[in-house]
Motif scaffolding. Structure first.
Motif, PDB file in Angstrom:
ATOM      1  N   THR A   1      88.286 -45.625  37.628  1.00 14.96           N
ATOM      2  CA  THR A   1      87.923 -47.014  37.350  1.00 14.96           C
ATOM      3  C   THR A   1      87.321 -47.121  35.949  1.00 14.96           C
ATOM      4  N   ILE A   2      87.404 -48.314  35.403  1.00 14.51           N
ATOM      5  CA  ILE A   2      86.810 -48.565  34.096  1.00 14.51           C
ATOM      6  C   ILE A   2      85.298 -48.365  34.173  1.00 14.51           C
ATOM      7  N   ALA A   3      84.700 -48.803  35.265  1.00  7.23           N
ATOM      8  CA  ALA A   3      83.251 -48.637  35.437  1.00  7.23           C
ATOM      9  C   ALA A   3      82.864 -47.160  35.438  1.00  7.23           C
ATOM     10  N   ASP A   4      83.664 -46.325  36.082  1.00 11.76           N
ATOM     11  CA  ASP A   4      83.393 -44.886  36.135  1.00 11.76           C
ATOM     12  C   ASP A   4      83.481 -44.273  34.740  1.00 11.76           C
ATOM     13  N   ILE A   5      84.499 -44.655  33.991  1.00 15.07           N
ATOM     14  CA  ILE A   5      84.661 -44.147  32.630  1.00 15.07           C
ATOM     15  C   ILE A   5      83.502 -44.606  31.749  1.00 15.07           C
ATOM     16  N   ALA A   6      83.110 -45.863  31.890  1.00 11.47           N
ATOM     17  CA  ALA A   6      81.985 -46.395  31.107  1.00 11.47           C
ATOM     18  C   ALA A   6      80.706 -45.612  31.407  1.00 11.47           C
ATOM     19  N   CYS A   7      80.442 -45.393  32.674  1.00  7.73           N
ATOM     20  CA  CYS A   7      79.242 -44.662  33.095  1.00  7.73           C
ATOM     21  C   CYS A   7      79.267 -43.222  32.573  1.00  7.73           C
ATOM     22  N   ASP A   8      80.400 -42.548  32.722  1.00 10.73           N
ATOM     23  CA  ASP A   8      80.523 -41.167  32.247  1.00 10.73           C
ATOM     24  C   ASP A   8      80.423 -41.062  30.731  1.00 10.73           C
ATOM     25  N   SER A   9      80.680 -42.159  30.047  1.00  8.75           N
ATOM     26  CA  SER A   9      80.610 -42.162  28.581  1.00  8.75           C
ATOM     27  C   SER A   9      79.233 -42.545  28.072  1.00  8.75           C
ATOM     28  N   GLY A  10      78.305 -42.832  28.995  1.00  3.11           N
ATOM     29  CA  GLY A  10      76.925 -43.083  28.599  1.00  3.11           C
ATOM     30  C   GLY A  10      76.485 -44.534  28.626  1.00  3.11           C
ATOM     31  N   PHE A  11      77.360 -45.439  29.070  1.00  2.00           N
ATOM     32  CA  PHE A  11      76.962 -46.845  29.163  1.00  2.00           C
ATOM     33  C   PHE A  11      76.228 -47.075  30.472  1.00  2.00           C
ATOM     34  N   SER A  12      75.145 -47.812  30.403  1.00  2.85           N
ATOM     35  CA  SER A  12      74.305 -48.045  31.576  1.00  2.85           C
ATOM     36  C   SER A  12      74.882 -49.098  32.510  1.00  2.85           C
ATOM     37  N   ALA A  13      75.760 -49.943  31.987  1.00  7.21           N
ATOM     38  CA  ALA A  13      76.343 -51.004  32.803  1.00  7.21           C
ATOM     39  C   ALA A  13      77.720 -51.362  32.262  1.00  7.21           C
ATOM     40  N   LEU A  14      78.598 -51.777  33.156  1.00  5.64           N
ATOM     41  CA  LEU A  14      79.945 -52.177  32.757  1.00  5.64           C
ATOM     42  C   LEU A  14      79.897 -53.359  31.792  1.00  5.64           C
ATOM     43  N   SER A  15      78.945 -54.261  31.993  1.00  2.52           N
ATOM     44  CA  SER A  15      78.849 -55.431  31.113  1.00  2.52           C
ATOM     45  C   SER A  15      78.515 -55.026  29.672  1.00  2.52           C
ATOM     46  N   VAL A  16      77.693 -54.012  29.504  1.00  5.04           N
ATOM     47  CA  VAL A  16      77.349 -53.526  28.172  1.00  5.04           C
ATOM     48  C   VAL A  16      78.594 -52.913  27.506  1.00  5.04           C
ATOM     49  N   PHE A  17      79.343 -52.146  28.276  1.00  9.06           N
ATOM     50  CA  PHE A  17      80.580 -51.538  27.774  1.00  9.06           C
ATOM     51  C   PHE A  17      81.602 -52.615  27.406  1.00  9.06           C
ATOM     52  N   SER A  18      81.765 -53.588  28.267  1.00 14.36           N
ATOM     53  CA  SER A  18      82.727 -54.671  28.008  1.00 14.36           C
ATOM     54  C   SER A  18      82.376 -55.425  26.732  1.00 14.36           C
ATOM     55  N   LYS A  19      81.104 -55.713  26.553  1.00 16.36           N
ATOM     56  CA  LYS A  19      80.664 -56.428  25.343  1.00 16.36           C
ATOM     57  C   LYS A  19      80.919 -55.584  24.100  1.00 16.36           C
ATOM     58  N   ALA A  20      80.647 -54.291  24.174  1.00 13.80           N
ATOM     59  CA  ALA A  20      80.886 -53.402  23.036  1.00 13.80           C
ATOM     60  C   ALA A  20      82.375 -53.366  22.679  1.00 13.80           C
ATOM     61  N   CYS A  21      83.235 -53.341  23.693  1.00 14.58           N
ATOM     62  CA  CYS A  21      84.689 -53.353  23.450  1.00 14.58           C
ATOM     63  C   CYS A  21      85.116 -54.646  22.773  1.00 14.58           C
TER      64      CYS A  21
END
Length: 99
Positions: free
Chosen positions: A51-71
């Motif tokens: 999942t995208i959430a799993d990849i985000a978490c494994d990459s050091g993002f604390s939340a999917l929303s933070v990762f999505s905003k960065a993208c």
């Protein structure tokens, strides 16, 4: 940042000053490094079932929303759009050197 500075044999303040001269901040550099790692994982066919959430978490993002905003900020695309492209997107900004 304390650990990084210590590993380099400099003070945290010296590290912050060097990063400022390079045009970045410790926080910005860290987010860029995490984002680069996550985008590489999203683009890797071996991770297509994760999942995208799993990849985000494994990459050091604390939340999917933070990762999505960065993208969206860096690539003007959602993580799902990046994954669909199957390759690293054209970057509107350059990643800092991560040697």
């Amino acid at each position: 940042m304390e650990t990084v500075a210590e590993d380099l044999g400099i003070t945290r303040r010296q590290l912050e000053r060097a990063m400022r001269v390079a045009g970045t901040t410790p926080h910005s550099y860290l987010i860029s490094a995490r984002l680069e790692r996550a985008v590489q994982r999203l683009s890797d066919p071996l991770n297509k079932r994760r999942t995208i959430a799993d990849i985000a978490c494994d990459s050091g993002f604390s939340a999917l929303s933070v990762f999505s905003k960065a993208c969206r900020d860096k690539y003007d695309a959602s993580p799902g759009q990046i994954r669909q492209r199957g390759r690293q997107p054209h970057d509107r900004h350059e990643f800092p050197e991560t040697d």
